[in-house]
Design an enzyme around this catalytic site. Structure first.
Site, PDB file in Angstrom:
ATOM      1  N   HIS A   1       0.933  -1.555  -0.688  1.00 33.47           N
ATOM      2  CA  HIS A   1       0.653   0.096  -0.092  1.00 33.47           C
ATOM      3  C   HIS A   1       1.169   1.307  -0.132  1.00 33.47           C
ATOM      4  O   HIS A   1       0.643   1.943   0.231  1.00 33.47           O
ATOM      5  CB  HIS A   1      -1.260   0.059   0.889  1.00 33.47           C
ATOM      6  CG  HIS A   1      -2.176  -0.906   0.686  1.00 33.47           C
ATOM      7  ND1 HIS A   1      -3.099  -1.817   2.046  1.00 33.47           N
ATOM      8  CD2 HIS A   1      -2.683  -1.471   0.480  1.00 33.47           C
ATOM      9  CE1 HIS A   1      -3.705  -1.694   2.149  1.00 33.47           C
ATOM     10  NE2 HIS A   1      -3.459  -2.996   0.504  1.00 33.47           N
TER      11      HIS A   1
ATOM     12  N   CYS B   1       4.545  12.892  -7.511  1.00 38.02           N
ATOM     13  CA  CYS B   1       4.214  14.724  -7.726  1.00 38.02           C
ATOM     14  C   CYS B   1       2.893  14.442  -9.317  1.00 38.02           C
ATOM     15  O   CYS B   1       2.921  13.801 -10.496  1.00 38.02           O
ATOM     16  CB  CYS B   1       5.273  15.604  -8.477  1.00 38.02           C
ATOM     17  SG  CYS B   1       4.758  17.089  -9.172  1.00 38.02           S
TER      18      CYS B   1
ATOM     19  N   GLY C   1      -1.399  -9.591  12.905  1.00 34.09           N
ATOM     20  CA  GLY C   1      -2.129  -8.316  12.967  1.00 34.09           C
ATOM     21  C   GLY C   1      -2.845  -7.464  11.771  1.00 34.09           C
ATOM     22  O   GLY C   1      -2.738  -6.579  11.515  1.00 34.09           O
TER      23      GLY C   1
END
Ligand code: APR
Length: 235
Positions: A105, A113, A174
């Protein structure tokens, strides 16, 4: 020699003081996903999105990797064929010393930019202005992370798929296992005969396919399983 693949989510950084997204105290309880983590939300209000990211950047800058990050890094150093596929953008695995890290991710320290396409790491936080400007062309920057509705970086996803298919031991730490395509990876590992372990204090959809579940926090679960992993990867 057994190939060990860790698949991590926000929960691995929880004990470093970085909030998770879902569940009690999670970011999506307080903040609106569609405003802060979608391209539409960004273009509607880039200043607001950047303020939020900068707040998170400051929290990450103050945080330290915890024992779960550290034990994964140590195992890589000791065994070699050890990988971390992470959904996290905080870079704590790398700060703990892991080199074999696949970021699905993106990374909260990287900017992109929107005018010239430059991609680079920008560690200044707080930022001088919102939105910050590109050092190459002065164009508007965005965080180089994956927002809802956006595709994952193809090379990272392919590598992650490949590692999941070829893992001997696949340790899920997790993650709520709710965000796809990342959440598919434990199933890919399982279908290809990996031994799947889950470390999570809460039940998730992944629990039902796991060969072993440690209902523990990441640091506790990793301390518990580390000696066995060390033995297996030394085989
Ligand atoms: N140790 C281990 N697991 C923990 C701990 C802990 N100390 N504390 C919480 N958890 C678990 C929770 O039980 C939950 O299952 O971590 C999980 C966190 O889930 P999410 O907040 O949904 O995080 P994640 O799975 O990484 O989210 C996936 O959604 O919005 C996003 O893009 C963001 O990458 C993220 C994606």
């Amino acid at each position: 020699m057994a190939r060990i693949v860790f698949f991590t989510g926000a929960g691995v950084s929880a004990e470093s003081g970085i909030p998770t997204f879902r569940g009690k105290g999670g970011l999506w309880e307080k903040f609106k996903v569609e405003e802060l983590a979608t391209p539409e939300g960004f273009f509607r209000n880039p200043k607001k999105v950047w303020e939020w990211y900068d707040m998170r950047r400051q929290a990450v800058a103050k945080a330290q990797p915890n024992d779960a990050h550290r034990l994964m890094a140590r195992l890589e150093e000791e065994c070699g064929d050890v990988w971390v596929i992470t959904q996290n953008v905080d870079g704590l695995h790398q700060r703990a010393g892991s080199k074999n890290v696949i970021e699905l991710h993106g990374n909260i320290w990287r900017v992109r930019c929107l005018d010239c396409g430059a991609v680079y790491y920008e560690y200044t936080t707080p930022l001088p202005e919102y939105p910050p400007k590109c050092k190459e062309c002065g164009g508007m920057l965005r965080p180089d992370v994956v927002w809802f509705g956006e595709p994952l970086p193809m090379d990272a996803l392919e590598r992650a798929w490949d590692l999941s298919r070829t893992a001997d031991i696949f340790v899920v730490v997790g993650t709520s296992g709710l965000v796809y395509p990342a959440a598919q990876l434990p199933y890919v590992a399982k279908e290809n005969d990996a031994y799947v372990v889950e470390i999570n204090p809460e039940e998730t959809p992944i629990s039902s396919i796991a060969d072993e579940v440690l209902r523990e926090k990441a640091t506790v679960g990793m301390r518990e399983i580390y000696p066995r992993l060390r033995e297996r990867c030394g085989e």
